[in-house]
Scaffold this active site. Structure first.
Site, PDB file in Angstrom:
ATOM      1  N   HIS A 148      29.783  63.985  74.491  1.00 65.62           N
ATOM      2  CA  HIS A 148      30.373  64.723  73.366  1.00 65.62           C
ATOM      3  C   HIS A 148      31.887  64.763  73.548  1.00 65.62           C
ATOM      4  O   HIS A 148      32.388  65.423  74.455  1.00 65.62           O
ATOM      5  CB  HIS A 148      29.780  66.144  73.354  1.00 65.62           C
ATOM      6  CG  HIS A 148      30.216  66.999  72.207  1.00 65.62           C
ATOM      7  ND1 HIS A 148      29.741  68.271  72.024  1.00 65.62           N
ATOM      8  CD2 HIS A 148      31.068  66.776  71.180  1.00 65.62           C
ATOM      9  CE1 HIS A 148      30.287  68.800  70.936  1.00 65.62           C
ATOM     10  NE2 HIS A 148      31.113  67.900  70.417  1.00 65.62           N
ATOM     11  N   HIS A 176      29.084  67.404  81.572  1.00 62.38           N
ATOM     12  CA  HIS A 176      29.489  68.370  82.588  1.00 62.38           C
ATOM     13  C   HIS A 176      29.864  67.744  83.928  1.00 62.38           C
ATOM     14  O   HIS A 176      30.362  68.434  84.819  1.00 62.38           O
ATOM     15  CB  HIS A 176      28.458  69.482  82.694  1.00 62.38           C
ATOM     16  CG  HIS A 176      28.397  70.228  81.390  1.00 62.38           C
ATOM     17  ND1 HIS A 176      29.504  70.870  80.866  1.00 62.38           N
ATOM     18  CD2 HIS A 176      27.416  70.351  80.466  1.00 62.38           C
ATOM     19  CE1 HIS A 176      29.190  71.383  79.691  1.00 62.38           C
ATOM     20  NE2 HIS A 176      27.934  71.082  79.425  1.00 62.38           N
ATOM     21  N   ASN A 221      22.947  63.571  79.039  1.00 65.05           N
ATOM     22  CA  ASN A 221      24.288  63.977  78.603  1.00 65.05           C
ATOM     23  C   ASN A 221      25.151  64.219  79.846  1.00 65.05           C
ATOM     24  O   ASN A 221      24.803  65.045  80.696  1.00 65.05           O
ATOM     25  CB  ASN A 221      24.151  65.255  77.755  1.00 65.05           C
ATOM     26  CG  ASN A 221      25.477  65.756  77.250  1.00 65.05           C
ATOM     27  OD1 ASN A 221      26.456  65.819  77.992  1.00 65.05           O
ATOM     28  ND2 ASN A 221      25.522  66.140  75.992  1.00 65.05           N
ATOM     29  N   ARG A 273      34.794  66.377  72.430  1.00 71.34           N
ATOM     30  CA  ARG A 273      35.146  67.552  71.627  1.00 71.34           C
ATOM     31  C   ARG A 273      36.592  67.456  71.173  1.00 71.34           C
ATOM     32  O   ARG A 273      37.419  66.794  71.804  1.00 71.34           O
ATOM     33  CB  ARG A 273      34.941  68.842  72.445  1.00 71.34           C
ATOM     34  CG  ARG A 273      33.484  69.138  72.747  1.00 71.34           C
ATOM     35  CD  ARG A 273      33.364  70.476  73.433  1.00 71.34           C
ATOM     36  NE  ARG A 273      33.552  71.570  72.507  1.00 71.34           N
ATOM     37  CZ  ARG A 273      32.556  72.297  71.992  1.00 71.34           C
ATOM     38  NH1 ARG A 273      31.311  72.075  72.329  1.00 71.34           N
ATOM     39  NH2 ARG A 273      32.817  73.268  71.142  1.00 71.34           N
ATOM     40  N   GLU A 294      18.256  65.646  65.134  1.00 68.77           N
ATOM     41  CA  GLU A 294      18.014  66.186  66.476  1.00 68.77           C
ATOM     42  C   GLU A 294      17.782  67.683  66.300  1.00 68.77           C
ATOM     43  O   GLU A 294      18.664  68.413  65.833  1.00 68.77           O
ATOM     44  CB  GLU A 294      19.211  65.905  67.401  1.00 68.77           C
ATOM     45  CG  GLU A 294      18.958  66.473  68.790  1.00 68.77           C
ATOM     46  CD  GLU A 294      19.879  65.898  69.846  1.00 68.77           C
ATOM     47  OE1 GLU A 294      20.268  64.721  69.753  1.00 68.77           O
ATOM     48  OE2 GLU A 294      20.223  66.651  70.778  1.00 68.77           O
ATOM     49  N   ARG A 353      37.760  69.176  76.179  1.00 67.65           N
ATOM     50  CA  ARG A 353      37.572  70.032  77.365  1.00 67.65           C
ATOM     51  C   ARG A 353      36.764  69.333  78.460  1.00 67.65           C
ATOM     52  O   ARG A 353      36.858  69.696  79.612  1.00 67.65           O
ATOM     53  CB  ARG A 353      36.931  71.360  76.990  1.00 67.65           C
ATOM     54  CG  ARG A 353      35.483  71.249  76.600  1.00 67.65           C
ATOM     55  CD  ARG A 353      34.876  72.613  76.410  1.00 67.65           C
ATOM     56  NE  ARG A 353      35.348  73.257  75.198  1.00 67.65           N
ATOM     57  CZ  ARG A 353      34.644  74.181  74.538  1.00 67.65           C
ATOM     58  NH1 ARG A 353      33.467  74.572  74.999  1.00 67.65           N
ATOM     59  NH2 ARG A 353      35.087  74.717  73.436  1.00 67.65           N
ATOM     60  N   HIS A 373      19.164  70.555  73.625  1.00 64.30           N
ATOM     61  CA  HIS A 373      20.020  71.706  73.884  1.00 64.30           C
ATOM     62  C   HIS A 373      19.288  72.742  74.721  1.00 64.30           C
ATOM     63  O   HIS A 373      18.298  73.324  74.289  1.00 64.30           O
ATOM     64  CB  HIS A 373      20.577  72.371  72.624  1.00 64.30           C
ATOM     65  CG  HIS A 373      21.887  73.058  72.916  1.00 64.30           C
ATOM     66  ND1 HIS A 373      21.945  74.275  73.532  1.00 64.30           N
ATOM     67  CD2 HIS A 373      23.164  72.650  72.759  1.00 64.30           C
ATOM     68  CE1 HIS A 373      23.213  74.601  73.710  1.00 64.30           C
ATOM     69  NE2 HIS A 373      23.978  73.628  73.247  1.00 64.30           N
ATOM     70  N   THR A 410      27.604  74.013  71.930  1.00 66.97           N
ATOM     71  CA  THR A 410      27.261  73.912  70.510  1.00 66.97           C
ATOM     72  C   THR A 410      26.275  75.011  70.137  1.00 66.97           C
ATOM     73  O   THR A 410      25.142  75.020  70.599  1.00 66.97           O
ATOM     74  CB  THR A 410      26.634  72.528  70.221  1.00 66.97           C
ATOM     75  OG1 THR A 410      27.385  71.550  70.918  1.00 66.97           O
ATOM     76  CG2 THR A 410      26.637  72.220  68.752  1.00 66.97           C
ATOM     77  N   GLU A 429      28.230  62.099  70.587  1.00 74.50           N
ATOM     78  CA  GLU A 429      28.135  63.381  69.874  1.00 74.50           C
ATOM     79  C   GLU A 429      29.511  63.740  69.380  1.00 74.50           C
ATOM     80  O   GLU A 429      30.474  63.717  70.169  1.00 74.50           O
ATOM     81  CB  GLU A 429      27.716  64.461  70.866  1.00 74.50           C
ATOM     82  CG  GLU A 429      26.287  64.831  70.800  1.00 74.50           C
ATOM     83  CD  GLU A 429      26.017  65.959  71.774  1.00 74.50           C
ATOM     84  OE1 GLU A 429      26.856  66.861  71.926  1.00 74.50           O
ATOM     85  OE2 GLU A 429      24.969  65.891  72.403  1.00 74.50           O
TER      86      GLU A 429
HETATM   87  N1  PXP Z   1      22.071  67.680  72.014  1.00 82.70           N
HETATM   88  C1  PXP Z   1      23.189  68.110  71.378  1.00 82.70           C
HETATM   89  C2  PXP Z   1      23.370  67.734  69.965  1.00 82.70           C
HETATM   90  C3  PXP Z   1      24.173  68.864  72.061  1.00 82.70           C
HETATM   91  O1  PXP Z   1      25.265  69.288  71.417  1.00 82.70           O
HETATM   92  C4  PXP Z   1      23.994  69.114  73.432  1.00 82.70           C
HETATM   93  C5  PXP Z   1      25.069  69.833  74.195  1.00 82.70           C
HETATM   94  O2  PXP Z   1      26.220  69.071  74.232  1.00 82.70           O
HETATM   95  C6  PXP Z   1      22.830  68.633  74.055  1.00 82.70           C
HETATM   96  C7  PXP Z   1      21.870  67.943  73.314  1.00 82.70           C
HETATM   97  C8  PXP Z   1      22.571  68.843  75.500  1.00 82.70           C
HETATM   98  O3  PXP Z   1      22.452  70.198  75.755  1.00 82.70           O
HETATM   99  P1  PXP Z   1      22.374  70.705  77.271  1.00 82.70           P
HETATM  100  O4  PXP Z   1      23.646  70.293  77.926  1.00 82.70           O
HETATM  101  O5  PXP Z   1      22.222  72.166  77.115  1.00 82.70           O
HETATM  102  O6  PXP Z   1      21.173  70.033  77.875  1.00 82.70           O
END
Ligand code: PXP
Length: 252
Positions: free
Chosen positions: A47, A14, A11, A49, A155, A53, A198, A105, A74
């Protein structure tokens, strides 16, 4: 039965958070996506949003155009996001709950009381050939509800388990792992493909990777954080190695 391989979805949200802190175009999340794939990621997750952001519409468009690996979009289950998904046509969409005031989330999607809202959206995405997953709490009743809704993938939210790891609370760690194991076994038994994610980090990923029914982990924040110290390439390789170590315990 042979344990299926475990995919890593990186992901990149960030990287965009950091870019947006100063405006401009650096660091570029699409460059990070390419690097992650070269380092061993099986797919990229982003994601978009509602408040934009981190990831922006243009990032999703560039990812779709330039990335060869599968793209997991996402998104909240809203008409606006369904329109974006229809336009971008990613490999997969993961429906997540979204509140403007949350930092990330928090908790899984309420697919039991939200069934009538979600059903047509799941159908719409599936009819376009997009793989749909639902980001949910690891509960048996929720697995049954996902199956009934016609979602091929869930998931499992690993956030509570990861909090327990951070706190070093052994009883809670065991309890949360057991919830994940039971939900994964039940979900897989009724035909769902099981993903998880997550909050996962190098110190928490192995026991989750050892759950044999889980075939994909989506990991972002900890990887991008580690990248500051070891570089993104090394961070992805270290995560891949930790996942493989965890997976090897299945057979052991
Ligand atoms: N899976 C989902 C569905 C999420 O919403 C997120 C956060 O955007 C992640 C995985 C990844 O989480 P993290 O950034 O904490 O590894």
């Amino acid at each position: 039965m042979k344990t299926p391989p475990l995919r890593l979805g990186v992901n990149i949200d960030h990287v965009a958070t950091l870019r947006n802190a100063r405006g401009g175009v650096h660091p570029d999340p699409i460059r990070a996506a390419h690097m992650a794939v070269l380092a061993g990621a099986d797919g990229i997750t982003a994601h978009l949003r509602e408040d934009r952001r981190h990831i922006r519409d243009q990032d999703m468009e560039r990812l779709k155009r330039q990335l060869f690996a599968p793209l997991n979009f996402e998104m909240a289950a809203t008409p606006e996001m369904i329109d974006v998904a229809t336009r971008i046509h990613p490999h997969a969409c993961c429906l997540v709950p979204e509140k403007r005031e949350e930092r990330t989330t928090e908790g899984g999607l309420d697919i039991i009381s939200g069934a009538s809202h979600l059903r047509p959206m799941i159908q719409q995405l599936k009819s376009q050939g997009i793989r749909v997953s639902l980001f949910v709490e690891p509960e048996i009743a929720v697995m049954d509800a996902a199956c009934e809704l016609g979602a091929p993938v869930v998931e499992l939210h690993t956030g509570t388990y990861c909090e327990a790891v951070t706190e070093g609370d052994e009883a809670r760690i065991s309890h949360e792992l057991e919830r994940l194991r039971r939900a994964a076994a039940h979900g897989s038994g009724i035909g769902l493909e099981i993903h998880a994610g997550h909050g996962l980090a190098l110190d928490s990923v192995r026991p989750v990777a050892a759950i044999p029914q889980i075939v994909e982990l989506n990991i972002g924040h900890s990887l991008i954080g580690e990248a500051i110290f070891m570089g993104l390439d090394e961070a992805v390789r270290a995560m891949r190695a930790a996942m493989d170590e965890g997976r090897a315990q299945v057979a052991a």
